[in-house]
Motif scaffolding. Structure first.
Motif, PDB file in Angstrom:
ATOM      1  N   ARG A  90      -3.686   1.376  12.533  1.00  0.00           N
ATOM      2  CA  ARG A  90      -2.714   2.412  12.196  1.00  0.00           C
ATOM      3  C   ARG A  90      -2.276   2.256  10.746  1.00  0.00           C
ATOM      4  O   ARG A  90      -2.478   1.207  10.150  1.00  0.00           O
ATOM      5  N   PRO A  91      -1.620   3.268  10.199  1.00  0.00           N
ATOM      6  CA  PRO A  91      -1.115   3.136   8.829  1.00  0.00           C
ATOM      7  C   PRO A  91      -0.164   1.943   8.722  1.00  0.00           C
ATOM      8  O   PRO A  91       0.551   1.639   9.676  1.00  0.00           O
ATOM      9  N   ASP A  99       9.005  -1.258  -6.672  1.00  0.00           N
ATOM     10  CA  ASP A  99       8.943  -0.129  -7.582  1.00  0.00           C
ATOM     11  C   ASP A  99       7.592   0.544  -7.379  1.00  0.00           C
ATOM     12  O   ASP A  99       6.564  -0.121  -7.429  1.00  0.00           O
ATOM     13  N   THR A 100       7.599   1.836  -7.144  1.00  0.00           N
ATOM     14  CA  THR A 100       6.318   2.508  -6.904  1.00  0.00           C
ATOM     15  C   THR A 100       5.832   3.238  -8.156  1.00  0.00           C
ATOM     16  O   THR A 100       4.884   4.007  -8.104  1.00  0.00           O
ATOM     17  N   VAL A 123       5.352   2.033   0.380  1.00  0.00           N
ATOM     18  CA  VAL A 123       4.138   2.835   0.357  1.00  0.00           C
ATOM     19  C   VAL A 123       3.478   2.769   1.726  1.00  0.00           C
ATOM     20  O   VAL A 123       3.662   1.811   2.468  1.00  0.00           O
ATOM     21  N   THR A 124       2.741   3.840   2.034  1.00  0.00           N
ATOM     22  CA  THR A 124       1.979   3.850   3.273  1.00  0.00           C
ATOM     23  C   THR A 124       0.514   3.640   2.905  1.00  0.00           C
ATOM     24  O   THR A 124       0.015   4.220   1.940  1.00  0.00           O
ATOM     25  N   ILE A 177      -6.050   2.324   0.836  1.00  0.00           N
ATOM     26  CA  ILE A 177      -5.762   3.477  -0.013  1.00  0.00           C
ATOM     27  C   ILE A 177      -4.316   3.896   0.232  1.00  0.00           C
ATOM     28  O   ILE A 177      -3.853   3.912   1.376  1.00  0.00           O
ATOM     29  N   VAL A 178      -3.612   4.175  -0.849  1.00  0.00           N
ATOM     30  CA  VAL A 178      -2.220   4.607  -0.734  1.00  0.00           C
ATOM     31  C   VAL A 178      -2.220   6.065  -0.266  1.00  0.00           C
ATOM     32  O   VAL A 178      -2.812   6.925  -0.910  1.00  0.00           O
ATOM     33  N   THR A 179      -1.552   6.326   0.884  1.00  0.00           N
ATOM     34  CA  THR A 179      -1.524   7.707   1.396  1.00  0.00           C
ATOM     35  C   THR A 179      -0.163   8.357   1.209  1.00  0.00           C
ATOM     36  O   THR A 179      -0.042   9.569   1.300  1.00  0.00           O
ATOM     37  N   ALA A 180       0.862   7.543   0.966  1.00  0.00           N
ATOM     38  CA  ALA A 180       2.182   8.111   0.668  1.00  0.00           C
ATOM     39  C   ALA A 180       2.970   7.093  -0.118  1.00  0.00           C
ATOM     40  O   ALA A 180       2.784   5.889   0.047  1.00  0.00           O
TER      41      ALA A 180
END
Ligand code: ATP
Ligand code: MG
Length: 379
Positions: free
Chosen positions: A268-269, A276-277, A260-261, A251-254
């Protein structure tokens, strides 16, 4: 020689769609490889090009000329199969000359016969079977028989060679040797060749361009390394590369401009570099793809951790299978200087530049380390 183009080609057998809506351009003189899992339509596609099957829809052209309605004999193709079916009572020379004799049966003057003899001998030289010309097939090894079968195709001087898994009866060492010989043959003849295999390593080593097929459709067309670096979707990513790419849901958290995180629910993350986000949002579900050769056990603190449950020693390298607490084992390439053991816990560093990301529909998202994402032609 010929360029081959297929336009919206489909083939159904009763209710089975063996080939669906295939659009494909094979360049003149190209070595193209059709690859895909069993039953994906490779042989059918090849037989459609040869004219051994009629298309259910669409059209096929050689050098811009429509051949869809042409009989196999009019198309100037030669096909080599896995079972090479040599005539057992004829020696190697006659096996090679037989097809030519048939083709020339109406016109057997002396010049033709001399030309034929020259062609058979020249072909035997190229294939390094000159010393076997007087032998019968039963007196040959598998690899030698396969060379005779290829020779029989070459003497006919086709515009296109079609190979359907011609090496799958041979042992591993001989397959590698024949692969090199086929490459050399292609360089020497310069003729368009289409080669079918389910073996992605064979595809990677032989092809100018690979056509990846799945369930009768083209998933992606590209040079071997283009497919390796820029798989268009999960299917191609999982098919090209050995051992296979690891896939994990995340899951994208940031989301920053170029990275992307990801939260995998384990470890860990993980930071993934992306070009490109724009197509990503916090909370998006993605699949993270990591190639085993890009992962290794670190003495430091990596983002993932797991227990070694199996090892594969290939001599030049070792792959370790880790239980990370999340579905399939994670496969990594063990660092050459570590003596990794089953039962040991290891930590794995994930390089941001080596992360492949796929959206919920399985389409690849842009990767940063290879620059702009370019959409590669697909049929
Ligand atoms: N003559 C036929 N009659 C009915 N179905 C067929 C026929 N030929 C092929 N098929 C079906 O069409 C599909 C594609 O078959 P095809 O032989 O082209 O696959 P392939 O990619 O060559 O597989 P493999 O790697 O096993 O050789 C399969 O589902 C197969 O069962
Ligand atoms: Mg087949």
């Amino acid at each position: 020689m010929a360029a081959i183009s297929m336009h919206a080609v489909g083939k159904t057998f009763g209710k089975t769609a063996a080939v669906s809506n295939v659009a494909l351009d094979i360049h003149d003189g190209e070595f193209a490889v059709f690859v895909g899992p069993s039953g994906c339509g490779k042989s059918t596609l090849l037989r459609l090009i040869a004219g051994l099957e009629d298309v259910s829809s669409g059209s096929i052209a050689f050098d811009g000329q429509d051949v869809t309605e042409q009989a196999p004999s009019e198309r100037g193709v030669a096909m080599v199969f896995q079972s090479y079916a040599l005539y057992p009572h004829m020696n190697v020379y006659d096996n090679m000359a037989f097809g030519l004799k048939l083709a020339q049966s109406n016109n057997t003057n002396k010049t033709d016969r001399q030309g034929m003899d020259q062609r058979v001998r020249e072909t035997a030289r190229i294939l390094q079977i000159e010393h076997l010309l007087a032998r019968k097939p039963r007196e040959l090894s598998g690899g030698q028989r396969q060379r005779v079968a290829i020779g029989r195709a070459i003497v006919r001087q086709p515009r296109v060679f079609l190979f359907d898994e011609p090496l799958s009866n041979l042992d591993a060492a001989l397959r590698v040797q024949m692969r090199i010989e086929l490459k050399r043959l292609h360089r020497e003849l310069g003729t368009t060749m289409i080669y079918v295999t389910h073996d992605q390593v064979e595809a990677m080593t032989l092809a100018d361009r690979i056509v990846v097929l799945n369930e009768g459709r083209v998933e992606q067309i590209g040079a071997p390394l283009e497919l390796y670096h820029h798989p268009r979707n999960l299917f191609v990513a999982g098919f090209i590369g050995s051992p296979k790419m690891n896939f994990m849901s995340a899951i994208v958290t940031a989301c920053d401009a170029q990275q992307v995180t990801l939260d995998l629910g384990i470890g860990r993350p993980i930071i993934a570099a992306v070009a490109d986000t724009a197509d990503l949002k916090t909370g998006a579900k993605v699949t993270l793809g990591l190639r085993p050769e890009h992962l290794t056990d670190t003495s430091g603190e990596g983002q993932l951790e797991g227990e070694v449950i199996a090892l594969e020693h290939l001599g030049s390298e070792t792959y370790a299978y880790l239980a990370c607490g999340n579905g399939e084992p994670l496969v990594i390439k063990s660092a050459a200087d570590t003596a990794i053991k089953v039962g040991q816990r290891v930590s794995v560093a994930v390089p941001p530049q080596k992360c492949y990301l796929f959206d919920e529909t399985g389409m690849a998202l842009a990767r940063r380390d290879f620059g702009e994402w370019n959409v590669i032609e697909v049929g």
